[in-house]
Motif scaffolding. Structure first.
Motif, PDB file in Angstrom:
ATOM      1  N   PRO A  20       0.784  -1.238   0.000  1.00  0.00           N
ATOM      2  CA  PRO A  20       0.000   0.000   0.000  1.00  0.00           C
ATOM      3  C   PRO A  20       0.819   1.295   0.000  1.00  0.00           C
ATOM      4  O   PRO A  20       1.721   1.473   0.809  1.00  0.00           O
ATOM      5  CB  PRO A  20      -0.797  -0.105   1.311  1.00  0.00           C
ATOM      6  N   HIS A  60      -1.148   3.339   9.722  1.00  0.00           N
ATOM      7  CA  HIS A  60      -0.827   2.471  10.863  1.00  0.00           C
ATOM      8  C   HIS A  60       0.493   1.780  10.577  1.00  0.00           C
ATOM      9  O   HIS A  60       0.998   1.838   9.440  1.00  0.00           O
ATOM     10  CB  HIS A  60      -1.945   1.465  11.142  1.00  0.00           C
ATOM     11  N   ASP A  64       3.317  -3.847   5.967  1.00  0.00           N
ATOM     12  CA  ASP A  64       3.008  -3.579   4.553  1.00  0.00           C
ATOM     13  C   ASP A  64       2.751  -2.091   4.288  1.00  0.00           C
ATOM     14  O   ASP A  64       2.789  -1.654   3.144  1.00  0.00           O
ATOM     15  CB  ASP A  64       1.824  -4.446   4.045  1.00  0.00           C
ATOM     16  N   HIS A  65       2.547  -1.292   5.339  1.00  0.00           N
ATOM     17  CA  HIS A  65       2.266   0.140   5.170  1.00  0.00           C
ATOM     18  C   HIS A  65       3.473   1.039   5.488  1.00  0.00           C
ATOM     19  O   HIS A  65       3.469   2.211   5.142  1.00  0.00           O
ATOM     20  CB  HIS A  65       1.064   0.548   6.033  1.00  0.00           C
ATOM     21  N   ASP A 161      -6.267   0.482   6.450  1.00  0.00           N
ATOM     22  CA  ASP A 161      -6.856  -0.823   6.749  1.00  0.00           C
ATOM     23  C   ASP A 161      -7.927  -0.628   7.807  1.00  0.00           C
ATOM     24  O   ASP A 161      -7.681   0.004   8.836  1.00  0.00           O
ATOM     25  CB  ASP A 161      -5.797  -1.785   7.306  1.00  0.00           C
ATOM     26  N   HIS A 193     -10.522  -6.218   8.359  1.00  0.00           N
ATOM     27  CA  HIS A 193     -10.575  -5.676   6.997  1.00  0.00           C
ATOM     28  C   HIS A 193     -12.008  -5.708   6.480  1.00  0.00           C
ATOM     29  O   HIS A 193     -12.832  -6.507   6.933  1.00  0.00           O
ATOM     30  CB  HIS A 193      -9.703  -6.501   6.056  1.00  0.00           C
ATOM     31  N   HIS A 215      -6.216  -2.279  -1.508  1.00  0.00           N
ATOM     32  CA  HIS A 215      -5.718  -3.246  -0.516  1.00  0.00           C
ATOM     33  C   HIS A 215      -6.287  -4.618  -0.834  1.00  0.00           C
ATOM     34  O   HIS A 215      -6.945  -5.260  -0.023  1.00  0.00           O
ATOM     35  CB  HIS A 215      -6.106  -2.803   0.910  1.00  0.00           C
TER      36      HIS A 215
END
Ligand SMILES: [Zn+2]
Ligand SMILES: [Zn+2]
Length: 249
Positions: A20, A60, A64-65, A161, A193, A215
């Motif tokens: 992301p 957050h 992955d972010h 998310d 999610h 996402h």
């Protein structure tokens, strides 16, 4: 406001969907929303390199972010970089502790220009740009936030998310565009999610004008089913995010 989806994927490595990250361009400034792995190369691909960014909004601290946050800071310290404007790094509550404990031990903050790290408030103005945020339910370990950007009568909301949450509905109310977590079909819903059905329901309740589903966990050969499932709830314009897709309001 215009922007580019740099990463429409998740933490699962994919040649089709990077982790992301979104570029938002507004009022002659460039903001990144999240910084998953691959973000810096995606910025190179569209000719808007990391060095031109004005800042970054972290939703957050799942890997992955924030996977390329350290690399971004490291790149911003490279010699010969012609850059004087400040860089603003924003995150949810707890972000400053994360930054000190996880990021600073592996990369020093840039010194050639003003560099700010702060935890967001619910409402903040940056010149003519209004940025509102809301805590949303996602992880039990740390805070997750959605962001809403308002400028010149137009608005874009990034859910980050999140699970189904009335606080996102409130933040996104009447927005021109909502880019929303749509991890799975409803049959495969993952806690924390939104499914395609829930994303559509929330968008309809918030009366957003346009919706982009992002996402996206890999669903073999059935990605388009997300659209149909979402359309059972939301009748407005709707698209499935792809990497390097541009958007504008
Ligand atoms: Zn994620
Ligand atoms: Zn997450």
């Amino acid at each position: 406001m215009i922007g580019t989806i740099l990463g429409s994927g998740t933490g699962i490595p994919s040649l089709q969907r990077h982790a992301p990250a979104y570029l938002l361009e507004v009022a002659a400034k460039r903001w990144l929303i999240d910084c998953g792995s691959g973000s810096l190369l995606q910025l190179e691909r569209i000719g808007k390199p990391f060095s031109t960014l004005d800042g970054l909004w972290i939703t957050h601290t799942h890997a992955d972010h924030v996977g390329e946050l350290s690399a971004l800071l490291h790149a911003l310290r490279m010699p010969g970089l012609q850059r004087q404007k400040p860089f603003h790094l924003f995150g949810p509550a707890g972000f400053i502790a994360f930054f000190r404990q996880i990021v600073v031990p592996v990369v020093a903050v840039p010194e050639a220009f003003p560099f700010f790290v702060s935890e967001v408030t619910e409402r903040q103005s940056l010149g003519e740009l209004l940025v509102q945020s809301s805590v949303v339910s996602h992880s039990e370990r740390f805070e997750s936030r959605s962001y809403r950007f308002d400028y010149a009568g137009k608005s874009i909301v990034f859910s980050g998310d999140c699970d189904y949450d009335p606080r996102l509905r409130q933040l996104a109310a009447g927005a021109d565009l909502l880019i929303i977590d749509c991890s799975t079909l409803h049959a495969g819903k993952v806690k924390g999610h939104l499914s395609a059905r829930e994303a559509g329901k929330l968008a309809a309740e918030a009366e957003v004008k346009r919706l982009i589903l992002s996402h996206l966990y890999p669903i073999d050969g059935r990605e388009d089913e997300r659209i149909e499932e979402c359309q059972s709830q939301f009748s407005g314009p709707l698209a499935l995010a792809t990497d390097l897709m541009e958007f504008a309001v």
